[in-house]
Design a protein around this motif. Structure first.
Motif, PDB file in Angstrom:
ATOM      1  N   VAL A   5       1.672   9.570  -5.777  1.00 30.42           N
ATOM      2  CA  VAL A   5       1.212   8.393  -6.517  1.00 30.42           C
ATOM      3  C   VAL A   5       1.383   8.641  -8.008  1.00 30.42           C
ATOM      4  CG1 VAL A   5      -0.478   7.632  -4.783  1.00 30.42           C
ATOM      5  CG2 VAL A   5      -1.172   9.227  -6.574  1.00 30.42           C
ATOM      6  N   ASP A  50      -2.282   5.587 -11.786  1.00 31.86           N
ATOM      7  CA  ASP A  50      -2.868   4.691 -10.788  1.00 31.86           C
ATOM      8  C   ASP A  50      -3.044   5.453  -9.479  1.00 31.86           C
ATOM      9  OD1 ASP A  50      -3.831   2.426  -9.548  1.00 31.86           O
ATOM     10  OD2 ASP A  50      -1.870   1.435  -9.399  1.00 31.86           O
ATOM     11  N   PRO A  51      -3.941   6.457  -9.452  1.00 34.76           N
ATOM     12  CA  PRO A  51      -4.067   7.326  -8.277  1.00 34.76           C
ATOM     13  C   PRO A  51      -4.505   6.609  -7.003  1.00 34.76           C
ATOM     14  CG  PRO A  51      -5.798   7.798  -9.872  1.00 34.76           C
ATOM     15  CD  PRO A  51      -4.846   6.847 -10.532  1.00 34.76           C
ATOM     16  N   ASP A  52      -5.079   5.438  -7.124  1.00 40.83           N
ATOM     17  CA  ASP A  52      -5.463   4.671  -5.943  1.00 40.83           C
ATOM     18  C   ASP A  52      -4.489   3.531  -5.674  1.00 40.83           C
ATOM     19  OD1 ASP A  52      -7.769   6.222  -5.403  1.00 40.83           O
ATOM     20  OD2 ASP A  52      -8.834   5.155  -7.002  1.00 40.83           O
ATOM     21  N   GLY A  53      -3.367   3.546  -6.367  1.00 38.96           N
ATOM     22  CA  GLY A  53      -2.373   2.482  -6.229  1.00 38.96           C
ATOM     23  C   GLY A  53      -1.396   2.751  -5.093  1.00 38.96           C
ATOM     24  N   THR A  54      -0.270   2.091  -5.168  1.00 42.40           N
ATOM     25  CA  THR A  54       0.767   2.193  -4.142  1.00 42.40           C
ATOM     26  C   THR A  54       1.241   3.634  -3.987  1.00 42.40           C
ATOM     27  OG1 THR A  54       1.502  -0.035  -4.704  1.00 42.40           O
ATOM     28  CG2 THR A  54       3.025   1.313  -3.431  1.00 42.40           C
ATOM     29  N   GLU A  55       1.321   4.080  -2.739  1.00 41.45           N
ATOM     30  CA  GLU A  55       1.801   5.424  -2.433  1.00 41.45           C
ATOM     31  C   GLU A  55       3.293   5.372  -2.122  1.00 41.45           C
ATOM     32  OE1 GLU A  55      -0.644   7.607   0.432  1.00 41.45           O
ATOM     33  OE2 GLU A  55      -2.279   6.215  -0.006  1.00 41.45           O
ATOM     34  N   VAL A 107       0.831  -1.200   0.000  1.00 45.59           N
ATOM     35  CA  VAL A 107       0.000   0.000   0.000  1.00 45.59           C
ATOM     36  C   VAL A 107       0.871   1.259   0.000  1.00 45.59           C
ATOM     37  CG1 VAL A 107      -1.774   1.264   1.283  1.00 45.59           C
ATOM     38  CG2 VAL A 107      -1.848  -1.223   1.186  1.00 45.59           C
ATOM     39  N   LYS A 152      -0.580  12.875  -3.039  1.00 46.48           N
ATOM     40  CA  LYS A 152      -1.759  12.169  -2.525  1.00 46.48           C
ATOM     41  C   LYS A 152      -2.095  12.648  -1.117  1.00 46.48           C
ATOM     42  CE  LYS A 152      -4.647   8.503  -2.380  1.00 46.48           C
ATOM     43  NZ  LYS A 152      -5.428   7.842  -3.390  1.00 46.48           N
ATOM     44  N   ASN A 153      -1.107  12.663  -0.226  1.00 44.11           N
ATOM     45  CA  ASN A 153      -1.322  13.077   1.164  1.00 44.11           C
ATOM     46  C   ASN A 153      -0.244  14.053   1.597  1.00 44.11           C
ATOM     47  OD1 ASN A 153      -3.566  11.346   2.267  1.00 44.11           O
ATOM     48  ND2 ASN A 153      -2.217   9.739   1.486  1.00 44.11           N
TER      49      ASN A 153
END
Length: 129
Positions: free
Chosen positions: A43, A47-52, A4, A29-30
């Motif tokens: 990110v 793949d914006p919801d992928g591995t950070e 993650v 992202k954060n």
């Protein structure tokens, strides 16, 4: 189970954020303040919801000897997958990125290694077979 978050230690979080977003093309992202530092992640826009990737402050005493040893031996701290190593090499070279290894065919892969300006060597990897 899946990865993650993974991290790279950086000398300066804001400098790293600028490099990883403005130069490499990642997206913030954060950015959660945690005292003197932040939980600062980027990110891939693909793949914006992928591995950070956590741009983690390098203040721990174990970090400097670890990074110094890797740099001295030319070992990247992490690898990013790309579709075309040669195209990324050209794009980033034009943006002033310093490569320690130009695109190199290694059988079924092509790699290149660059300095992230924040204390790390990073490798690009392309599957070619």
């Amino acid at each position: 189970m899946k990865i993650v978050v993974t991290s790279v230690f950086v000398d300066d979080q804001q400098k790293a954020l600028q490099f990883y977003t403005d130069v490499l093309g990642f997206v913030k992202k954060n950015d959660i303040p945690l005292g003197a530092a932040s939980w600062l992640t980027v990110v891939s826009p693909e793949d914006p919801d992928g591995t950070e990737l956590l741009l983690e402050p390098a203040g721990h005493p174990a970090v400097a000897p670890y990074r110094d040893a890797l740099r001295a031996d030319g070992i990247p701290v992490t690898t990013f997958g790309v579709d075309d190593v040669h195209a990324e090499f050209e794009r980033l070279s034009k943006r002033g990125v310093e490569f320690t290894q130009e695109p190199t065919n290694m059988g079924t892969t092509t790699t290149a290694v660059f300095d992230d300006t924040c204390g790390n060597l990073i490798q690009f990897h392309q599957v070619t077979a």
